[in-house]
Each structure stands twice: as C-alpha cells, then as structure tokens.
Write an enzyme that holds these catalytic residues in place. Sequence first.
Site, short mmCIF file in Angstrom:
data_model
loop_
_atom_site.label_atom_id
_atom_site.label_comp_id
_atom_site.label_asym_id
_atom_site.label_seq_id
_atom_site.Cartn_x
_atom_site.Cartn_y
_atom_site.Cartn_z
CE LYS A 95 49.17 15.57 56.15
NZ LYS A 95 48.98 14.34 55.36
N GLY A 156 52.46 8.82 48.79
CA GLY A 156 51.89 7.73 48.01
C GLY A 156 52.89 6.90 47.24
CB ALA A 182 54.48 11.43 52.97
N GLY A 183 54.97 8.22 52.39
CA GLY A 183 55.96 7.33 51.80
C GLY A 183 56.12 5.99 52.50
CG ASN A 204 45.67 7.45 52.76
OD1 ASN A 204 45.05 6.45 52.42
ND2 ASN A 204 45.17 8.64 52.54
CB THR A 205 49.43 5.14 49.62
OG1 THR A 205 49.05 6.49 49.33
CG2 THR A 205 49.52 4.36 48.32
#
Lengths: 254, 67
Positions: A95, A156, A182-183, A204-205
């Site tokens: 990645k 995040g 992301a996001g 993830n977050t």
Amino acid sequence: MLKIADTEFSSRLFTGTGKFSQASDMLAAVSASQSQLVTLAVKRLDLKTGSDNILQPLQGSGVKLLPNTAGARNAKEAIFAAHLSREMLGTNWIKLEIHPDPKYLMPDPIETLAAARILCEQGYVVLPYVHADPVLCRRLEEVGCAAVMPLGSPIGSNQGLVTEPFLKIIIEQSNVPVVIDAGIGAPSQATRAMELGADAVLVNTAIASSADSVAMGRCFAQAVETGRAAYLAGLGSVSKHANNTSPLTGFLNG
Amino acid sequence: MINILLNDEAVTVAVGTSLTQVLERQTIALNGVALVLNAEVVPRSRWSHIMCQHDDKLEVFSVVAGG
C-alpha cells in the site's frame, strides 16, 4: 468475486490494524469484519520493548497482509519501505502512501506517481493511496498499479465521502479495482461507497475507535455486503420533482 | 571482537558473526523482521552469508499496527 492482481477476495471490506486499544481487540474485530486483507505498518524495532506481537496471530488467521509505506515523505523513502516489507513479510504487495504533511495527511501525488512507476517496474503489486483525483488515478493505472485507493476524506477523520462526486468519476473511468480508503466513519458511508460502484472499502479508525470494535466490524461487513448488493441490483434514478407511486386519477371521479 | 551499532545501540560481537547470528543472540525472531545494513536493505537469503564488519550499522525493522 473481487480480484486484485492474482488474488480473489470474497469480502470487499479491507481493514486496518491501527489505533486499537489492544492487539486482541484488533484480532477479534478483524475476524468479525470477515476482512481478508489487512494493512500493517513497518517500523524500526525497539530492542527494549520488542515487537507488537500482532504478526503471528494475523498470519495464523489466514488474512492477506498489506504492508504500507506510512512515514515515507517522498518516493525514495516509500520505495525503501516497500523493499523492507518485502523482505520482512515475503509479499510483493504494497500500500503506497506518501503524506509528508502531518496535519491533514494529504497524499503527495507527484511522489506517489513516481514511486508507483518504479515499484510496478520492480514487480510489486502496488495499491496507491491518493486524493480522489480522476486524472491521477488514470495515470497510476497506466503505470501498472493493481488498484487505486482514493480517499473519501482525511485519514482517521470519520467525515465520510466528502469527495463523492470525484469518486464517481474515478469509478466510472477505472479499469482496475477502486478501493475507497480513508475517512469512512460509519457503516452507512461504506454502504454508500459500495452503492456508487466501488470495488471495496478500507476501514480502520471507524472500527478501532468504536466502544465495541467487534460489533462495529460486524456492522461494516453487513454494510459493505448491502451496498454491493444494491449496486448490483441497480439504484433508481434521482429526479428533482415527484413521480407518483400510486395512481392519481379515478378515485374521486369514480 | 568487533563493535557494531544495532538500532543505534553499541553491541560487541565475535569476528565472523553473521547477521542471522546477531539476531539470534539478541533473541529477535527471524520471522517478521527486515534488516538494513549500512542503509541498504539486505535480502533475507543473504543474512547468514554476510559477516559483521567493524563499525557496521545494522538496523532491525518489524511490523506494527497501521492503517
């Protein structure tokens, strides 16, 4: 089934391993999410505290590992990180992420394209994290990237698909899988990404920062499946005015 | 004996010590680490063939959680 390079995935949810309060929570959440591809970072080993001890259980669980180049500030450092992770994990998947600015973590498009070109030539399966830039995504495809990973909003931030109009263009134009990275802060946003026709999402977050990360992992699995099914079923068109769903004539005139 | 730097810490090893043996003596598991010798990534296949030289700078990397 989703195929990236030579690998097929039955789950279209990819997960990150960062920000969990403890390793056992991460492993349980990844398992609940049914994710088959998880990201990891590479760092110099602290000889006093030892390693994170997350590698062995992840390898044992059978998920595919996707090391990232986080921390790289330019193409040269990202290529170095890719070489490191290949020796470390025996994988040529990477990645590619280059974000020198610590406040917004915006990916550097020039360094990313330069690194992608070289890594593809060296035989890596490159998945670049980029801004939702349709032109850049085409260029990355041209140099041989196996997928593109445009952001929905800053890493995040849980802001969701701020870039939606551009994600639509990328999805329309791309000949390689599009992974929204992301996001994504809520399962509904993952559903939306999949409804748009994204091939997968990376979360993830939103999972790691939930009070119940295992339950949230499960929610994301369902959300991604629902969104994909809705995309395949075909969304109705959007109209500016009303279109009646019941007959409007004949009732009073009987 | 020769002196090397292992992740910035001074370590003394015997002449003829291979990179693999440095890891073993530090009880660092070989699985899941990568080695950088004097700023060059060393292929895993060469770890047991490369002997430490005086003032070598050896760095060990491992995986950590990340997104």
